[in-house]
Structures are given as C-alpha cells and as structure tokens.
Design an enzyme around this catalytic site. Structure first.
Site, short mmCIF file in Angstrom:
data_model
loop_
_atom_site.label_atom_id
_atom_site.label_comp_id
_atom_site.label_asym_id
_atom_site.label_seq_id
_atom_site.Cartn_x
_atom_site.Cartn_y
_atom_site.Cartn_z
N HIS A 62 0.86 -1.19 0.00
CA HIS A 62 0.00 0.00 0.00
C HIS A 62 0.90 1.23 0.00
O HIS A 62 1.57 1.51 1.00
CB HIS A 62 -0.92 0.00 1.23
CG HIS A 62 -1.86 -1.17 1.23
ND1 HIS A 62 -3.06 -1.15 0.57
CD2 HIS A 62 -1.77 -2.40 1.78
CE1 HIS A 62 -3.68 -2.32 0.72
NE2 HIS A 62 -2.90 -3.10 1.45
N LEU A 63 0.91 1.95 -1.12
CA LEU A 63 1.78 3.12 -1.24
C LEU A 63 1.10 4.41 -0.78
O LEU A 63 1.76 5.43 -0.62
CB LEU A 63 2.28 3.28 -2.68
CG LEU A 63 3.34 2.27 -3.12
CD1 LEU A 63 3.66 2.45 -4.60
CD2 LEU A 63 4.61 2.41 -2.28
N ARG A 64 -0.23 4.36 -0.60
CA ARG A 64 -1.02 5.49 -0.05
C ARG A 64 -1.12 6.70 -0.98
O ARG A 64 -1.84 7.64 -0.65
CB ARG A 64 -0.47 5.94 1.30
CG ARG A 64 -0.37 4.84 2.35
CD ARG A 64 -1.71 4.27 2.72
NE ARG A 64 -1.62 3.36 3.85
CZ ARG A 64 -2.42 2.32 4.02
NH1 ARG A 64 -3.37 2.03 3.12
NH2 ARG A 64 -2.31 1.53 5.08
N ASN A 94 -6.52 0.81 -3.06
CA ASN A 94 -7.33 1.54 -2.08
C ASN A 94 -6.70 2.89 -1.73
O ASN A 94 -6.44 3.20 -0.58
CB ASN A 94 -7.64 0.71 -0.83
CG ASN A 94 -6.39 0.21 -0.14
OD1 ASN A 94 -5.30 0.21 -0.70
ND2 ASN A 94 -6.54 -0.20 1.11
N ASP A 152 -8.67 -4.82 -2.81
CA ASP A 152 -7.98 -5.07 -1.54
C ASP A 152 -8.27 -3.99 -0.49
O ASP A 152 -8.31 -2.81 -0.79
CB ASP A 152 -6.48 -5.20 -1.73
CG ASP A 152 -5.82 -5.63 -0.43
OD1 ASP A 152 -6.21 -6.67 0.11
OD2 ASP A 152 -4.95 -4.90 0.07
N HIS A 179 -8.94 -10.07 -1.73
CA HIS A 179 -8.97 -9.81 -0.29
C HIS A 179 -10.25 -10.49 0.19
O HIS A 179 -11.35 -10.02 -0.09
CB HIS A 179 -9.00 -8.30 0.00
CG HIS A 179 -9.25 -7.96 1.44
ND1 HIS A 179 -8.27 -7.48 2.28
CD2 HIS A 179 -10.37 -8.05 2.20
CE1 HIS A 179 -8.79 -7.27 3.49
NE2 HIS A 179 -10.06 -7.61 3.47
N ASP A 305 2.32 -7.01 2.47
CA ASP A 305 1.11 -6.22 2.82
C ASP A 305 1.52 -4.96 3.58
O ASP A 305 0.87 -4.55 4.55
CB ASP A 305 0.10 -7.06 3.61
CG ASP A 305 -1.27 -6.39 3.70
OD1 ASP A 305 -1.49 -5.36 3.03
OD2 ASP A 305 -2.13 -6.90 4.44
N HIS A 309 0.83 3.56 8.49
CA HIS A 309 -0.10 4.47 9.17
C HIS A 309 0.72 5.40 10.05
O HIS A 309 1.86 5.09 10.40
CB HIS A 309 -1.09 3.69 10.04
CG HIS A 309 -2.05 2.86 9.26
ND1 HIS A 309 -3.03 3.42 8.47
CD2 HIS A 309 -2.19 1.51 9.13
CE1 HIS A 309 -3.73 2.45 7.89
NE2 HIS A 309 -3.24 1.28 8.26
N GLY A 324 -3.09 -2.71 10.02
CA GLY A 324 -1.93 -2.79 9.13
C GLY A 324 -0.58 -2.57 9.78
O GLY A 324 -0.47 -1.88 10.80
ZN LIG Z 1 -6.06 -7.04 2.01
#
Ligand SMILES: [Zn+2]
Length: 424
Positions: A62-64, A94, A152, A179, A305, A309, A324
């Site tokens: 997740h690179l945000r 996401n 996901d 997911h 994964d 945060h 996460g």
């Molecule tokens: Zn997931």
C-alpha cells in the site's frame, strides 16, 4: 565503464543452486557472469562473503499515493522497498481517489519511474470506488499497465460481481487478486475471534469471515477457468481450501505475509494496536498451518502487505486504530532469520518465494539473474545482525510489532536497472 560485483555467492532460485560468481553490469543490463571475471576498466564492488540475489518482488504493497501522502508517498514507499531489497512491487488500489481509472494507473507508474527506486506495478480496482457493485474498465486499465485486479482492503461481497470479474479478467489473461472478507461475518471485529479477544474484551473476526470467501472464489474460479490469487492467507481452513482447489486443478495461487508466519494474536497483549492487522493475527495452529502451506507449495509467495499508518492513527486503541503493519524494510531479514538461518528452508527457496514466483504469477520480468536481462540485484549479508529500529525506516510508517528484534540477512546493496538505489 561497467561495474563488477566481485566475490559474491550468486543465488539461482530456479535451479536452487548457489555459486561463487562475479557479475558484470553494463548500463542497465547484466553483461556477464563467471568465476573470476577480469576487471581491467570496471568499477569493482567487493561483495565477498555476501549473497547476490535477483531483486526481490513484493506482490502486495500500500503506497497510499494518491490521497494519503501523510502516511506514505510513492517516493518514500519505493525508497523503503529499495532498503528492503525489493526492486519491483505491486501496489493496491485503495488510494484516494481509488485506482479505478487509467489516469491513476499511469500516474503511479510514471511517478515511480521518476523517483527511480523500484518498478511499481499497479493492481487496479475490480469495482469503481471499491463499492463492490460496478466493474471498472478492465481492458483500459490493463492497457494502462495494471497487472491484476483487486478491491484489496475490502472483499467483493457479491458472488455475481466476482463471477463477472473473473470472466472479464480471464479474457485479458490477468489475475483477480482476492482480499477475502465476508463483511456479514467480520462486521465490527478488530482482532481474531480467539483467546486474546476474549481476555481483552474485544470484538472478534472469525476465521470463517476469510475462509468462506476463499472457498466461494475457488468455486467461481473453477467454474470460469479464471486465475484467482488469494491475498494474505491466514486461517488453517483457508490453507486447506486452497490446497484442495489446487488438487482439483483450479487456477488458484496464494500469498502469505511474514506476520502471519511469525506472530499470533498473543502479540495483542504486548503491542496493542500495533498488532492490529487485517486479516488478523490468528491462533498458533493457524500460524503452523501457514508455515506448512508455505513449505508444501500451497502458499507459493511472500507478500509484505506493507500498510503504513501514522503514530496518531495507531494511538487510537485496538478497537479504533486502522489495520496494518509496515513490512518492506523488515520482511527479508525476518524470514532469513526465522527460516534460513534456522535451517527450515534453503536460501534459494526463500528467494524463489520472494522473487521468482511473484514474477511468474504476475507476468513480470526478473526473478533470476541472467546475462542479457535487466540488472535488478539485491546483495544481503548473512553475518551482519542488526536490531529492527523503526526510527531508521525510509517509510513514513513506523507501525511494526517487530521493533527490537535482532535479525540477520539485511540487504547491503540494492541495484535497480543497473543503478544503486540503496547501499548500507
Ligand atoms: Zn487485504
């Protein structure tokens, strides 16, 4: 002038062999490999006593960015990848906006190219806005560079929508990346429905919330002939369902995270919200089932994964904090220490799980060092031990329950497309 990696032990995860070889890099390519290559006009990089691996590949990050750049950016996330030995990563959709349009897929790829630390392969959304109802334009997203499709962070609740997604993805030879979470079962839960949840008085997420959707999507993949890839598998029953599906010839692949291999829900009592992740850390028997699944090939690759945060996010208590862990900078040394140094698996096998297999399943280059191929190379030192110190991370995220562990096998040099992108 080329650059010569001299004196290293080159790991070939395809043949399972390790050999003393020098590796000559010219431009962005591997120009030659051999014992004692001549080095008249090359820059020599001395790597005696270290292992030379194909660049690691992470299928789940997740690179945000776009949208939550206070948690991570493409720049900081790919710097973290390079520091962890990863030269290619797949990123999840996401984001804000959700990666459900071509322009967002193109933006992520171009921004990663501009940063230059690692190649980023976007995984585009299955449904617009991750709302679970209307399929995105798979063909256009695929043309823009998406390597797979996933919602996901959320499960696709409708079996009919998932079935249509599988049929559409099959026509484009792309995997659906699942997911697995049935929200009627997980609703309101924050940790595994087990002993720790009871002791702490927390609402649990039962294993069935994950397993029923995995079972459903294996049935749908069997019926449609599509390729389904299961994310971050965690319960014993899900490993069994995947093994059974593979036994029937269903095109189902699966990944497992370092935290589901190494931790259980008992960590919640020590780490609080820093041990909150989705799917949750489960029971010891689930952890053991994941290890068995990894060793017998049911779970054929490692995914970090990586989910950064902020400290404030994670300070909100177990019930309210987001799910996460960060993982890019610790995954290789964690698994090297737990599995290779302890003799559970050979180094070449860990490298296959963290490079060759994700490359094969997602149709990426790499996964093996070969003359005439792109020079994506990671050098690790088996002797150097270091303490996990989140303050030193390149990632903006510091959220890891592995802080303080003493690990071996840290990357010392990462080369991406012939360029040094990390050196310790
Ligand atoms: Zn997931």
């Amino acid at each position: 002038m080329g650059r010569l990696l001299k004196g290293g032990q080159v790991v070939n995860p395809v043949t399972g062999s390790i050999a003393s070889l020098d590796v000559l890099l010219e431009g962005n390519m591997v120009a030659a490999m051999g014992a004692d290559l001549a080095h008249t006009d090359h820059e020599v990089i001395e790597v005696t006593g270290q292992y030379v691996l194909p660049g690691l590949i992470d299928p789940h990050v997740h690179l945000r960015e776009p949208g939550q750049t206070h948690k991570e950016t493409i720049a900081t996330g790919t710097m973290a990848a390079a520091a962890g030995g990863f030269t290619q990563i797949c990123c999840m959709p996401n984001t804000a906006p959700v990666t459900d349009e071509e322009q967002t897929v193109r933006y992520i790829r171009e921004e990663a190219q501009r940063c230059g630390y690692a190649t980023v392969h976007p995984i585009a959304a299955i449904t617009t806005g991750l709302r679970g109802t209307e399929l995105t334009d798979f063909a256009a997203l695929r043309r823009a560079g998406a390597v797979g499709f996933s919602d996901d962070g959320r499960g696709v609740q409708s079996a009919a929508v998932m079935r249509q997604a599988l049929l559409t993805a099959k026509a484009l030879a792309a995997p659906i990346v699942v997911h697995a979470e049935d929200e009627t079962l997980s609703a309101g839960g924050c940790v595994h429905a087990g002993e720790a949840a009871q002791r702490l008085g927390l609402r649990g997420i039962p294993s069935s919330a994950e397993t029923v959707m995995i079972a459903r999507d294996i049935i749908l993949a069997e019926e449609t002939g599509a390729h389904v890839h299961m994310c971050h598998v965690s319960p014993e029953e899900a490993v069994a369902a995947i093994r059974a599906g593979q036994g029937r010839g269903v095109r189902v692949t699966a990944e497992v995270t370092p935290h589901h291999l190494l931790l259980t829900d008992a960590e919640l009592e020590t780490w609080g919200a820093l041990a909150k992740v989705n799917p949750p850390l489960r029971a010891e028997r689930d952890r053991q089932a994941c290890i068995r699944g990894l060793l017998d090939g049911t779970l054929s690759m490692i995914a970090t994964d990586h989910a950064p945060h902020t400290e404030q996010d994670k300070a909100r208590g177990i019930a309210d904090a987001p799910f996460g862990f960060v993982g890019l900078e610790t995954s290789f040394p964690l698994l090297f220490t737990a599995f290779v140094a302890s003799g559970v698996m050979p180094l070449a096998e860990l490298v296959r799980l963290m490079s060759t297999e994700p490359a094969r399943v997602f149709g990426l280059r790499g996964g093996q060092i070969r003359v005439g191929e792109w020079a994506d190379i990671t050098v690790i030192d088996p002797r150097q031990t270091r303490v996990v110190n989140p303050a030193e991370f390149r990632s903006k995220g510091r959220n890891t329950p592995f802080a303080g562990r003493v690990l071996a096998g840290w990357p010392t040099l990462t080369i991406h497309a012939g360029r040094t992108v990390f050196a310790s």
